[in-house]
Design an enzyme around this catalytic site. Sequence first.
Site, mmCIF file in Angstrom:
data_model
loop_
_atom_site.group_PDB
_atom_site.id
_atom_site.type_symbol
_atom_site.label_atom_id
_atom_site.label_comp_id
_atom_site.label_asym_id
_atom_site.label_seq_id
_atom_site.Cartn_x
_atom_site.Cartn_y
_atom_site.Cartn_z
ATOM 1 N N HIS A 170 -1.552 -1.727 -8.644
ATOM 2 C CA HIS A 170 -1.276 -0.631 -7.711
ATOM 3 C C HIS A 170 -1.328 0.720 -8.445
ATOM 4 C CE1 HIS A 170 0.796 1.290 -4.213
ATOM 5 N NE2 HIS A 170 1.213 2.120 -5.155
ATOM 6 N N GLU A 171 -0.574 0.824 -9.533
ATOM 7 C CA GLU A 171 -0.533 2.101 -10.260
ATOM 8 C C GLU A 171 -1.903 2.416 -10.866
ATOM 9 O OE1 GLU A 171 1.867 3.944 -9.582
ATOM 10 O OE2 GLU A 171 3.199 2.392 -8.794
ATOM 11 N N GLU A 184 -2.441 7.009 -1.961
ATOM 12 C CA GLU A 184 -1.950 5.652 -1.727
ATOM 13 C C GLU A 184 -3.083 4.733 -1.248
ATOM 14 O OE1 GLU A 184 0.926 4.860 -2.779
ATOM 15 O OE2 GLU A 184 1.514 2.999 -1.790
HETATM 16 CO CO CO Z 1 1.717 4.144 -4.697
#
Ligand code: CO
Length: 498
Positions: free
Chosen positions: A261-262, A291
């Site tokens: 995710h990061e 995001e």
């Molecule tokens: Co995020």
Amino acid sequence: MSDAYRQLVQQISEIGQLESVEAILDWDQETYMPPRGVHARAEQLSLLARLIHDRRSDAVVGDLLGQMNGAGGDPIRETNIRETRRIYDRSVKVPSNLIGRIAKISTHAKSAWGEARRDNKFGHFAPHLKELVELKREVADHIGYEQERYDALLDEFEPGARTADVAVVFSRLRDALRQFVAELRDAPKQPDTSILKRHYPQEKQAEFAHMLVEAIGFSFDKGRIDVSTHPFCSGTSPCDVRLTTRYDEKFFSMAIFGTLHEAGHGLYEQGLGNEHMFTPMGSATSLGIHESQSRLWENIVGRSRAFWEYFYKNAQSMFGPSLADVSLDSFVGAINAVHPSLIRVEADEVTYNLHIILRFELERALLDGRLDVDDIPEAWNAKMEELLGIRPGTDTLGCLQDIHWSMGTFGYFPTYALGNLYASQFYAKAETAIPDLADRIRRGDFATLLDWLRENIHHHGRRYRADKLVEIVTGESLSVEPFLSYLRNKFSPIYGLT
Ligand code: CO
């Protein structure tokens, strides 16, 4: 380049540099700073916050903006002028003493929030939250809005987004997700998640996660990964991107998918134009678009069967006995299992957006006065029951779980769900543009997808607002349909739905 524009770029670059210094101090505080360094760090960060606010609202910037008559058709110039004006306008409208009061109260609110969580007593936190809600209403009133207060706050994170439009999209999403969760609950096949709770040694997880993010294109010459309590992505520039992660030896998913995710955020940062460093043209569009990149790599790519067709043998040799008896299908089922749960950050990708919709509805009601702070716990629990069919036993597991409100951050949560929607829209388009995309992923070719994202999204910096960018890339406006069909295509085989 006119002299005035050159001076404006100089001014905004210096603000960008101050912000990047702030980012590194924050990063250091969350990773390596010894605990007793906190007082000195608070002084440094508070000075920087004031310097940044003063520079953003500096009359010099106002004067230079006044001298800009058009951008002469140059998109870079147009972007830098438009975005600098936007930040300048927001900054001058809010008195600095209000900014100072919010910073001070949120320092206390954060510690009260921690105590309230520890003692499971919302009452410890409520008086601070009341003050913060009151002050954020004032901020919104200073900034101004067309329809409702929440617009002014949402605009900080998702420029141009309107609360009423988001509400329409979320309402469609809420109904469809509730129905889909019920379908999955009654489905013939149910994944066994116990295999993810076997022993996964931390150093092996670190080595494996490092290998995965390097494979998808994250450059370690321009970035690094460290450990923090709450994972995040930060840094100074496309050549210095800092990811953090956290480990649980009894849970496979936390570090592996958290790092992916990061890294998705990090790939976006590394893909921004170096030549536009410290200016809007070299910055991300919005939190929602940010995001979308993290969710795309974490969920759409990282939890896909194709991805693990390539990496599962590696995982099995890395984690030996913990995965030796687990088939690829069982593994893919486990990492995608859907269960309504109490904690947002642990939620699966189907129920996750319901957690966001709950927060959005409560924040909106708080800001326009339909909900009192004292009534939050009951309103929270009732909404959990309505949306997810479960009720938290304590406020710590309910309305006290997120740090955002204690920092006076309202209008941030919706960007998480918008990110999921944007991610599916972008990915559907990428699949059309790269017809053999799934095969490429199956073979470990991630560069084709990354190049497509670089060219179509990263490379634009802040040139387009999120809604415009989505339209340019996909030909459609914000929509829930690509996300819903992505979920159906992915989860039907896992759950044995026809
Ligand atoms: Co995020």
